[in-house]
Design a protein around this motif. Structure first.
Motif, PDB file in Angstrom:
ATOM      1  N   ARG A  14     -59.302  42.551 -16.295  1.00 16.32           N
ATOM      2  CA  ARG A  14     -59.694  43.367 -17.447  1.00 16.32           C
ATOM      3  C   ARG A  14     -58.602  44.364 -17.802  1.00 16.32           C
ATOM      4  O   ARG A  14     -58.278  44.564 -18.978  1.00 16.32           O
ATOM      5  CB  ARG A  14     -61.001  44.105 -17.163  1.00 16.32           C
ATOM      6  N   GLN A  15     -57.996  44.962 -16.782  1.00 14.64           N
ATOM      7  CA  GLN A  15     -56.925  45.931 -17.020  1.00 14.64           C
ATOM      8  C   GLN A  15     -55.736  45.263 -17.718  1.00 14.64           C
ATOM      9  O   GLN A  15     -55.158  45.826 -18.648  1.00 14.64           O
ATOM     10  CB  GLN A  15     -56.495  46.565 -15.705  1.00 14.64           C
ATOM     11  N   LYS A  16     -55.379  44.051 -17.285  1.00 15.63           N
ATOM     12  CA  LYS A  16     -54.280  43.312 -17.919  1.00 15.63           C
ATOM     13  C   LYS A  16     -54.619  42.991 -19.372  1.00 15.63           C
ATOM     14  O   LYS A  16     -53.769  43.128 -20.265  1.00 15.63           O
ATOM     15  CB  LYS A  16     -53.997  42.020 -17.163  1.00 15.63           C
ATOM     16  N   ILE A  17     -55.841  42.564 -19.634  1.00 14.04           N
ATOM     17  CA  ILE A  17     -56.272  42.219 -20.993  1.00 14.04           C
ATOM     18  C   ILE A  17     -56.254  43.453 -21.885  1.00 14.04           C
ATOM     19  O   ILE A  17     -55.756  43.408 -23.023  1.00 14.04           O
ATOM     20  CB  ILE A  17     -57.663  41.566 -20.965  1.00 14.04           C
ATOM     21  N   GLU A  18     -56.775  44.578 -21.382  1.00 17.57           N
ATOM     22  CA  GLU A  18     -56.779  45.816 -22.161  1.00 17.57           C
ATOM     23  C   GLU A  18     -55.365  46.269 -22.501  1.00 17.57           C
ATOM     24  O   GLU A  18     -55.102  46.741 -23.612  1.00 17.57           O
ATOM     25  CB  GLU A  18     -57.532  46.913 -21.417  1.00 17.57           C
ATOM     26  N   GLU A  22     -53.764  46.596 -26.228  1.00 12.88           N
ATOM     27  CA  GLU A  22     -53.110  47.843 -26.631  1.00 12.88           C
ATOM     28  C   GLU A  22     -51.715  47.580 -27.192  1.00 12.88           C
ATOM     29  O   GLU A  22     -51.330  48.131 -28.231  1.00 12.88           O
ATOM     30  CB  GLU A  22     -53.028  48.788 -25.441  1.00 12.88           C
ATOM     31  N   ASN A  23     -50.945  46.718 -26.543  1.00  8.81           N
ATOM     32  CA  ASN A  23     -49.600  46.385 -27.020  1.00  8.81           C
ATOM     33  C   ASN A  23     -49.647  45.677 -28.368  1.00  8.81           C
ATOM     34  O   ASN A  23     -48.821  45.956 -29.252  1.00  8.81           O
ATOM     35  CB  ASN A  23     -48.866  45.531 -25.989  1.00  8.81           C
TER      36      ASN A  23
END
Length: 74
Positions: A14-18, A22-23
């Motif tokens: 989830r952190q990678k996807i978020e 954002e990018n």
């Protein structure tokens, strides 16, 4: 696989996807926007009216009173 390792794995994903979202939103030009109902905060159930970019789904502004009234009449 136990529950704890699976939760840790999912939270990492989830952190990678978020971060990727954002990018993408940072690099977007926000050339087209639409007035939509969105959640006030991620953990809230309260809905607010905002301008949202059609391409990246980022909240990009608050409509003025005239635009807001026209939206609410629909």
């Amino acid at each position: 696989m136990g529950r704890i390792p699976k939760v840790v794995t999912l939270l990492g994903e989830r952190q990678k996807i978020e971060k990727e979202i954002e990018n993408l939103q940072k690099s977007c030009q926000h050339s087209t926007k639409t007035i939509k109902y969105v959640r006030e905060r991620l953990d809230a159930t309260t809905m607010v009216v905002r301008y949202v970019c059609d391409e990246c789904c980022l909240i990009v502004g608050i409509p003025n009173n005239d635009k807001l009234q026209n939206f609410l009449k629909q």
